[in-house]
Design an enzyme around this catalytic site. Structure first.
Site, PDB file in Angstrom:
ATOM      1  N   ASP A 105       0.695  -1.096   0.088  1.00 30.46           N
ATOM      2  CA  ASP A 105      -0.116  -0.004  -0.059  1.00 30.46           C
ATOM      3  C   ASP A 105       0.834   1.231  -0.193  1.00 30.46           C
ATOM      4  O   ASP A 105       2.139   1.079  -0.334  1.00 30.46           O
ATOM      5  CB  ASP A 105      -0.863  -0.007   1.225  1.00 30.46           C
ATOM      6  CG  ASP A 105      -2.341   0.509   0.876  1.00 30.46           C
ATOM      7  OD1 ASP A 105      -2.510   1.841   0.794  1.00 30.46           O
ATOM      8  OD2 ASP A 105      -3.271  -0.225   1.008  1.00 30.46           O
TER       9      ASP A 105
ATOM     10  N   TRP B 260      -5.911   1.363  -7.348  1.00 31.37           N
ATOM     11  CA  TRP B 260      -5.894   3.034  -7.610  1.00 31.37           C
ATOM     12  C   TRP B 260      -6.639   3.835  -6.965  1.00 31.37           C
ATOM     13  O   TRP B 260      -7.777   3.776  -6.811  1.00 31.37           O
ATOM     14  CB  TRP B 260      -6.353   2.946  -9.109  1.00 31.37           C
ATOM     15  CG  TRP B 260      -6.368   4.279  -9.834  1.00 31.37           C
ATOM     16  CD1 TRP B 260      -7.049   5.547  -9.480  1.00 31.37           C
ATOM     17  CD2 TRP B 260      -5.866   4.702 -11.042  1.00 31.37           C
ATOM     18  NE1 TRP B 260      -7.013   6.567 -10.271  1.00 31.37           N
ATOM     19  CE2 TRP B 260      -6.120   6.109 -11.393  1.00 31.37           C
ATOM     20  CE3 TRP B 260      -5.220   3.941 -12.109  1.00 31.37           C
ATOM     21  CZ2 TRP B 260      -5.674   6.542 -12.558  1.00 31.37           C
ATOM     22  CZ3 TRP B 260      -4.891   4.655 -13.030  1.00 31.37           C
ATOM     23  CH2 TRP B 260      -5.054   5.647 -13.311  1.00 31.37           C
ATOM     24  N   ASP B 261      -6.043   4.843  -6.480  1.00 31.27           N
ATOM     25  CA  ASP B 261      -6.705   5.628  -4.991  1.00 31.27           C
ATOM     26  C   ASP B 261      -6.946   6.966  -5.513  1.00 31.27           C
ATOM     27  O   ASP B 261      -6.299   7.537  -6.463  1.00 31.27           O
ATOM     28  CB  ASP B 261      -5.836   5.518  -3.848  1.00 31.27           C
ATOM     29  CG  ASP B 261      -6.838   5.550  -2.484  1.00 31.27           C
ATOM     30  OD1 ASP B 261      -8.008   5.840  -2.659  1.00 31.27           O
ATOM     31  OD2 ASP B 261      -6.545   5.061  -1.494  1.00 31.27           O
ATOM     32  N   CYS B 262      -7.943   7.748  -4.971  1.00 31.43           N
ATOM     33  CA  CYS B 262      -8.224   8.948  -5.350  1.00 31.43           C
ATOM     34  C   CYS B 262      -8.778   9.599  -4.060  1.00 31.43           C
ATOM     35  O   CYS B 262     -10.157   9.492  -3.576  1.00 31.43           O
ATOM     36  CB  CYS B 262      -9.152   9.057  -6.457  1.00 31.43           C
ATOM     37  SG  CYS B 262      -9.959  10.608  -6.784  1.00 31.43           S
TER      38      CYS B 262
ATOM     39  N   CYS C 282     -10.213   2.518  -5.874  1.00 32.19           N
ATOM     40  CA  CYS C 282     -10.375   2.903  -4.327  1.00 32.19           C
ATOM     41  C   CYS C 282     -10.394   4.302  -4.431  1.00 32.19           C
ATOM     42  O   CYS C 282      -9.814   4.979  -5.260  1.00 32.19           O
ATOM     43  CB  CYS C 282      -9.106   2.559  -3.596  1.00 32.19           C
ATOM     44  SG  CYS C 282      -9.165   3.073  -1.948  1.00 32.19           S
TER      45      CYS C 282
ATOM     46  N   ASP D 108     -13.376   2.755   3.494  1.00 39.66           N
ATOM     47  CA  ASP D 108     -12.399   2.376   4.472  1.00 39.66           C
ATOM     48  C   ASP D 108     -12.923   1.875   5.879  1.00 39.66           C
ATOM     49  O   ASP D 108     -11.963   1.516   6.706  1.00 39.66           O
ATOM     50  CB  ASP D 108     -11.713   3.792   4.703  1.00 39.66           C
ATOM     51  CG  ASP D 108     -10.803   4.354   3.613  1.00 39.66           C
ATOM     52  OD1 ASP D 108     -10.450   3.373   2.603  1.00 39.66           O
ATOM     53  OD2 ASP D 108     -10.226   5.453   3.487  1.00 39.66           O
TER      54      ASP D 108
END
Length: 719
Positions: free
Chosen positions: A348, A463-465, A510, A532
């Site tokens: 992560d 893929w986070d934002c 994500c 989360d």
């Protein structure tokens, strides 16, 4: 051909255009004045000729608006209700009238058909094409528009909806959702009153954070799980959205859905085509459960990336290490991955940045080189080590974002979304990169491409934002009114490039949880991160609500240390989707590790049923002390039932049998408990045999008590 789309000419004065799916019909009519109106929506009629008689059965008062039932309502002429489209012509005139020109139908395959209806203003060289893509077996319709003109100058689009639906009913009830970080998908139900109710977002990114774009409309009375008339709606767009629900003075409900026109008047050049995102909807006269199964079936077959395929189980390091790790810690976790029995290890946040190392969330975003102190031998050595221990390796990125404390920000301040003369305002200590800029698109694509070029065996991308857009401004764009739209278009352009080169790599969508969950984005991702908040008790409620709109195969559910429930309860909840773990395996007591290992084996045996089976909600956690969810395969020969106690007050439990659904009444079934904790015995007599008829009419008690709060049952047909 399975699809039934056709035109009926009742007379020379009108053309009726029904769109029929297996159970439903949306019927449009081009009348003598060449206005295209909606004359029917709902369960289809046996006699197609009778659609023309529908409106004669409704008592209508004098129509002051001119176009109450318009299939795509324009503004500035006869219409006085909320428009679907509003424009300012090249000469400054604000009026628009849209008349029927022609229509065509294309059969894409034996289940999918595309209807196009062309409309044109008789005064201005301005044209709108309505698209209706219907999926016969699933009863789903996707609707969008193309807008173009050939006027002598630029036309400004002030509003540009994707769809304009009309419903008739004595009463309407709205099921909508709201939320925040760790509080996603909180349902609300209310009767729709006269006026306009708006569901919208102005966040730019993470558009679904506070107000998801999915909703339900019940007709006559609130729909139940297995009865009632209900429409599901969802916009396929990852940016600002707007859904207007207008109950007019004649008690018709008008649904106008599309991109939000907030701060976004769009300047359209002559010959340019403006395409709106698709608005999808399905209708059922058999309740919310039937509607959700239609939508899930459609999503698996037509929308979610690899929706009919498989998924990988994982061990994530985040809650084990947060930002504090090195190669040795990760090497140990890789061994734990193999020991646990999942498919791969996910690294992560925190692996990148050197001048500004990513040791917390205040620096490093944008500097996607391996941190030399934490990972002196780079990602490649970890991928190789994973290979050596017999597992695989995945990685977290947040490529749309930049930290003010980063080399990228220093080198390219013009790439950052920020007002040039105002103080910067941060969300989670970060800002967005300007994806309307092709150079930024190249950079973001390069982040992913570089990882795979250097590490071909990389197995997974998360893929986070995590930020929303403040101080919206693009140094690249000349017209700032295009920013919110062009940002999302830029994102899709990058994702298309990634999928063109890496079509099969699993990717999790994500966004700090459910901030970006929609079917436009899910064309490029194999799964999404619902929240989360991984407290299993909270997740039961969240996953329940998500399941109305998204299939289990798309939902990433992790076992973590959140909550006070047992490892069994946490694992059982996470199994209702795509299973993952975010725990310190080395600290698990022997029996808990043994349980997890056996649960993963059980999951691998039943995951196909969970991912591809029909889902039935048996006991609503908001209606009682028990939650129960069933998945059954297409042949109705085997299935899995997840049961949970959600109220721990004294004496609570499954006091009555829970009626099953979706079985074959004539088949015989045997029910056995799985996922037993080591050293415990089941209260279920697995030798008994029941007919499907008995299980659906009488039911089965999973024997939930305050000492037995989670029960997973597997049933199989007995010949």
């Amino acid at each position: 051909m399975a699809i039934s789309l056709f035109a009926m000419a009742n007379s020379k004065a009108q053309t009726i255009i029904p769109i029929e799916t297996a159970h439903n019909a949306l019927v449009l009519q081009a009348d003598a004045k060449k206005d295209v109106n909606t004359i029917f929506f709902g369960k289809k009629l046996a006699n197609k000729q009778e659609y023309a008689q529908v409106n004669s059965q409704y008592k209508q008062t004098e129509d002051y608006t001119g176009q109450l039932n318009s299939a795509y309502t324009p503004s500035g002429t006869r219409n006085l209700v909320e428009p679907a489209i509003s424009v300012t012509h090249a000469d400054g005139n604000n009026s628009l009238d849209l008349k029927y020109v022609d229509h065509s139908v294309t059969a894409i395959d034996d289940n999918v058909s595309l209807l196009k209806i062309r409309l044109k203003d008789p005064v201005y060289n301005f044209e709108v094409t309505l698209f209706y893509k219907s999926f016969y077996k699933q009863d789903v319709i996707e609707q969008w528009t193309e807008i173009k003109h050939n006027e002598k100058g630029t036309v400004v689009l002030n509003k540009y909806a994707s769809a304009n639906l009309h419903l008739k009913s004595p009463h309407f009830w709205l099921n909508q959702y709201h939320g925040d970080w760790a509080k996603e998908m909180q349902p609300e139900q209310s009767e729709i009153t006269h006026g306009i109710k708006t569901l919208d977002s102005k966040l730019g990114t993470r558009a679904n954070l506070f107000q998801p774009s999915v909703f339900m409309i019940s007709m006559d009375k609130p729909a139940e799980e297995n009865e009632g008339n209900v429409l599901y709606g969802a916009l396929e767009w990852s940016g600002n959205f707007k859904v207007d629900l207008e109950l007019d003075y004649q008690d018709n409900l008008r649904i106008i859905a599309g991109m939000n026109n907030y701060a976004s008047p769009y300047s359209l050049k002559p010959g340019e085509v403006f395409t709106t995102p698709a608005f999808l909807y399905t209708f059922s006269d058999q309740g919310k459960g039937d509607a959700s199964r239609k939508l899930q079936n459609w999503a698996r077959n037509y929308k979610i990336l690899d929706g009919k395929g498989s998924r990988l189980t994982l061990l994530n390091n985040w809650e084990a290490t947060y930002f504090d790790f090195n190669e040795q810690k990760l090497a140990d976790l890789l061994k734990d991955t193999k020991k646990l029995g999942v498919d791969f290890f996910l690294l992560d946040d925190g692996w990148f940045g050197n001048k500004y190392p990513r040791n917390n969330d205040r620096a490093g975003l944008g500097d996607w080189q391996e941190n030399k102190k934490k990972l002196p031998n780079g990602i490649a050595s970890l991928v190789k080590e994973a290979d050596n221990v017999g597992t695989r390796f995945g990685i977290w990125i947040e490529p749309e974002m930049v930290s003010p404390k980063s080399e990228l920000y220093e080198k390219h301040p013009d790439w950052v979304v920020k007002q040039p003369n105002r103080p910067e305002y941060y969300f989670r200590n970060q800002l967005e990169l300007d994806l309307s800029n092709p150079k930024v698109q190249d950079f973001v694509f390069g982040v992913v491409d570089d990882l795979f070029t250097k590490n071909p065996k990389l197995a997974y991308i998360k893929w986070d934002c995590n930020a929303v857009i403040y101080n919206a401004y693009s140094a690249h764009l000349k017209n700032q009114s295009h920013f919110y739209i062009d940002y999302v278009r830029g994102l899709y352009s990058v994702l298309k490039r990634i999928r063109a080169k890496y079509p099969t790599v699993p990717m999790m969508l994500c966004s700090g949880g459910g901030g970006r969950v929609d079917y436009a984005a899910l064309q490029y991702f194999t799964e999404f991160w619902p929240s989360d908040n991984t407290d299993p008790l909270e997740r039961i409620f969240m996953q329940w609500e998500y399941s109305y709109f998204y299939p289990a195969i798309s939902s990433s559910n992790h076992v973590t240390d959140w909550g006070k429930q047992s490892i069994k309860f946490r694992t059982d909840v996470a199994m209702m989707g795509k299973l993952g773990f975010d725990i310190v395996v080395s600290k698990l007591p022997e029996k808990e590790l043994q349980f997890c290992q056996e649960a993963i084996k059980n999951y691998n045996e039943v995951k196909g049923i969970i991912w591809q089976g029909e889902q039935y909600r048996l006991a609503d956690p908001r209606a009682g002390s028990v939650a129960s969810m069933l998945y059954v395969n297409e042949q109705k020969t085997e299935g899995v039932i997840f049961n949970y106690l959600v109220n721990y007050r004294y004496g609570e439990g499954s006091k009555y049998p829970i009626k099953l659904n979706g079985l074959d009444a004539a088949k015989k079934y045997q029910i056995k408990e799985i996922n037993l904790f080591p050293g415990t015995k089941s209260s279920i007599d697995g030798s008994k045999i029941y007919t499907g008829d008995f299980l659906m009419k009488v039911g089965f008690n999973p024997v939930l008590t305050t000492d037995r709060t989670s029960v997973v049952l597997k049933f199989e047909e007995v010949k």
